[in-house]
Design a protein around this motif. Structure first.
Motif, PDB file in Angstrom:
ATOM      1  N   ALA A   1       0.857  -1.193   0.000  1.00  0.00           N
ATOM      2  CA  ALA A   1       0.000   0.000   0.000  1.00  0.00           C
ATOM      3  C   ALA A   1       0.889   1.237   0.000  1.00  0.00           C
ATOM      4  N   PRO A   2       0.371   2.363  -0.480  1.00  0.00           N
ATOM      5  CA  PRO A   2       1.140   3.609  -0.403  1.00  0.00           C
ATOM      6  C   PRO A   2       1.385   3.998   1.056  1.00  0.00           C
ATOM      7  N   LYS A   3       2.431   4.759   1.267  1.00  0.00           N
ATOM      8  CA  LYS A   3       2.705   5.271   2.603  1.00  0.00           C
ATOM      9  C   LYS A   3       1.649   6.303   2.995  1.00  0.00           C
ATOM     10  N   LEU A   4       1.462   6.463   4.288  1.00  0.00           N
ATOM     11  CA  LEU A   4       0.409   7.356   4.782  1.00  0.00           C
ATOM     12  C   LEU A   4       0.551   8.776   4.246  1.00  0.00           C
ATOM     13  N   GLN A   5       1.765   9.309   4.292  1.00  0.00           N
ATOM     14  CA  GLN A   5       1.996  10.688   3.869  1.00  0.00           C
ATOM     15  C   GLN A   5       2.509  10.772   2.443  1.00  0.00           C
ATOM     16  N   GLN A   6       2.383   9.680   1.699  1.00  0.00           N
ATOM     17  CA  GLN A   6       2.975   9.634   0.367  1.00  0.00           C
ATOM     18  C   GLN A   6       2.262  10.559  -0.608  1.00  0.00           C
ATOM     19  N   ASP A   7       3.041  11.200  -1.440  1.00  0.00           N
ATOM     20  CA  ASP A   7       2.497  11.948  -2.561  1.00  0.00           C
ATOM     21  C   ASP A   7       2.136  10.918  -3.632  1.00  0.00           C
ATOM     22  N   ARG A   8       0.862  10.673  -3.833  1.00  0.00           N
ATOM     23  CA  ARG A   8       0.417   9.582  -4.705  1.00  0.00           C
ATOM     24  C   ARG A   8       0.636   9.859  -6.185  1.00  0.00           C
ATOM     25  N   ARG A   9       1.175  11.004  -6.495  1.00  0.00           N
ATOM     26  CA  ARG A   9       1.524  11.255  -7.891  1.00  0.00           C
ATOM     27  C   ARG A   9       2.780  10.487  -8.276  1.00  0.00           C
ATOM     28  N   MET A  10       3.520   9.964  -7.288  1.00  0.00           N
ATOM     29  CA  MET A  10       4.808   9.343  -7.560  1.00  0.00           C
ATOM     30  C   MET A  10       5.006   8.093  -6.711  1.00  0.00           C
ATOM     31  N   ASP A  11       5.757   7.151  -7.258  1.00  0.00           N
ATOM     32  CA  ASP A  11       6.252   5.991  -6.517  1.00  0.00           C
ATOM     33  C   ASP A  11       5.142   5.169  -5.874  1.00  0.00           C
ATOM     34  N   LEU A  12       4.057   4.916  -6.604  1.00  0.00           N
ATOM     35  CA  LEU A  12       3.045   4.007  -6.089  1.00  0.00           C
ATOM     36  C   LEU A  12       3.597   2.582  -6.086  1.00  0.00           C
ATOM     37  N   PRO A  13       3.180   1.764  -5.127  1.00  0.00           N
ATOM     38  CA  PRO A  13       3.616   0.364  -5.137  1.00  0.00           C
ATOM     39  C   PRO A  13       3.094  -0.354  -6.377  1.00  0.00           C
ATOM     40  N   ALA A  14       3.753  -1.451  -6.735  1.00  0.00           N
ATOM     41  CA  ALA A  14       3.370  -2.191  -7.939  1.00  0.00           C
ATOM     42  C   ALA A  14       3.506  -3.687  -7.689  1.00  0.00           C
ATOM     43  N   ILE A  15       2.652  -4.443  -8.387  1.00  0.00           N
ATOM     44  CA  ILE A  15       2.674  -5.904  -8.349  1.00  0.00           C
ATOM     45  C   ILE A  15       2.759  -6.387  -9.784  1.00  0.00           C
ATOM     46  N   GLY A  16       3.686  -7.299 -10.054  1.00  0.00           N
ATOM     47  CA  GLY A  16       3.849  -7.817 -11.406  1.00  0.00           C
ATOM     48  C   GLY A  16       4.221  -9.285 -11.405  1.00  0.00           C
ATOM     49  N   PRO A  17       4.577  -9.835 -12.565  1.00  0.00           N
ATOM     50  CA  PRO A  17       4.922 -11.254 -12.651  1.00  0.00           C
ATOM     51  C   PRO A  17       6.057 -11.672 -11.721  1.00  0.00           C
ATOM     52  N   THR A  18       7.056 -10.803 -11.566  1.00  0.00           N
ATOM     53  CA  THR A  18       8.165 -11.150 -10.666  1.00  0.00           C
ATOM     54  C   THR A  18       7.680 -11.245  -9.224  1.00  0.00           C
ATOM     55  N   THR A  19       6.779 -10.339  -8.832  1.00  0.00           N
ATOM     56  CA  THR A  19       6.213 -10.379  -7.480  1.00  0.00           C
ATOM     57  C   THR A  19       5.504 -11.704  -7.247  1.00  0.00           C
TER      58      THR A  19
END
Length: 276
Positions: A213-231
């Motif tokens: 999940a994104p961090k509480l104070q995260q600026d959601r315009r950048m660096d959102l978490p991601a899930i992909g085939p490697t995950t």
């Protein structure tokens, strides 16, 4: 399609390419740019130097660019060439470099502030390609069991706690016990460590979950978490039952393959409705 008004600042990984393809499919013209020395998955990305970044962003504004979206993995510059600096970037460098000591989110936020001071608007994936952020629901395999859901809830509270100090965006929980939390090395390294520490046999039943999940104070315009085939592959190797994430707060990379791999390996993929 007209002149582009949006520029993608591309980091490493598949996301910049996915975003570029989504924008092209929707008919929105755009530029793709990348920092010098960073390999990206878009061949014709325009390169710029960190040491001349202020001039570069000013040039984007002069070329008609009005919005900037930063996606992918960005690495902090390891070495800077003092001879390459131009005056305006040199003046801003102490501000940027000081932010690098405060964590990834603080660094990206400082860069976004500088970009917007130059007259550009920093936007997020959610604004320009919202279809890349999954809505609440089950995306692969079976429904999470009651034990799985309890582990997800526990992991969500842990991620919220570590996010308050800008540490990471993920945690692994099994049977209510925290096996690992994400830190600077990232999700893949965390899952590798869980796989090596659990030492499960091939016939051992799966248990535990990865939650992001994104961090509480995260600026959601950048660096959102991601899930992909490697995950998915690494979660399976770690003996987990499934992967959950905050709905509309994480990106599903290479979605068709990710869902197919999870189905084949028997892992659930669950976009959980955020509580907060």
């Amino acid at each position: 399609m007209g002149d582009p008004t949006l520029a993608i600042i591309a980091g490493a990984g598949v996301l910049p390419r996915m975003l570029s393809q989504a924008l092209t499919a929707s008919g929105r013209p755009h530029l793709v740019c990348r920092p010098h020395g960073l390999e990206v998955e878009i061949d014709d990305a325009e390169e710029f130097y960190f040491e001349r970044s202020i001039s570069f962003f000013r040039s984007l504004e002069q070329r008609g660019i009005r919005q900037v979206v930063m996606v992918g993995k960005f690495h902090r510059p390891r070495a800077l060439n003092i001879m390459r600096f131009e005056g305006s970037t040199l003046m801003a460098a102490p501000r940027i470099l000081a932010s690098l000591r405060k964590g990834d989110d603080a660094s990206l936020r400082a860069l976004a502030e500088i970009i917007e001071e130059l007259g550009l608007e920093v936007v997020g994936v959610e604004e320009v390609a919202p279809n890349l952020l999954p809505e609440p629901g089950l995306y692969a395999s079976r429904l999470p069991s009651e034990a799985d859901r309890a582990d997800v809830e526990r992991a969500a509270h842990i991620v919220e706690a570590i996010s308050m100090v800008d540490v990471g965006q993920g945690a692994v929980v099994a049977g209510g016990l925290c096996l690992a939390t994400e830190a600077l090395p990232g999700t893949d390294a965390m899952l590798d460590w869980v796989a090596s520490s659990r030492a499960l046999g091939p016939e051992a039943p799966r248990s535990g979950v990865l939650y992001k999940a994104p961090k509480l104070q995260q600026d959601r315009r950048m660096d959102l978490p991601a899930i992909g085939p490697t995950t998915v592959a690494k979660a399976a190797a770690a003996g987990l039952s499934g992967i959950a994430w905050e709905a509309r707060g994480a990106l599903l990379l290479d979605a068709e393959r990710t869902m197919a791999d999870a189905e084949r390996l028997g892992l659930f993929l669950w976009a959980r409705q955020p509580i907060r």
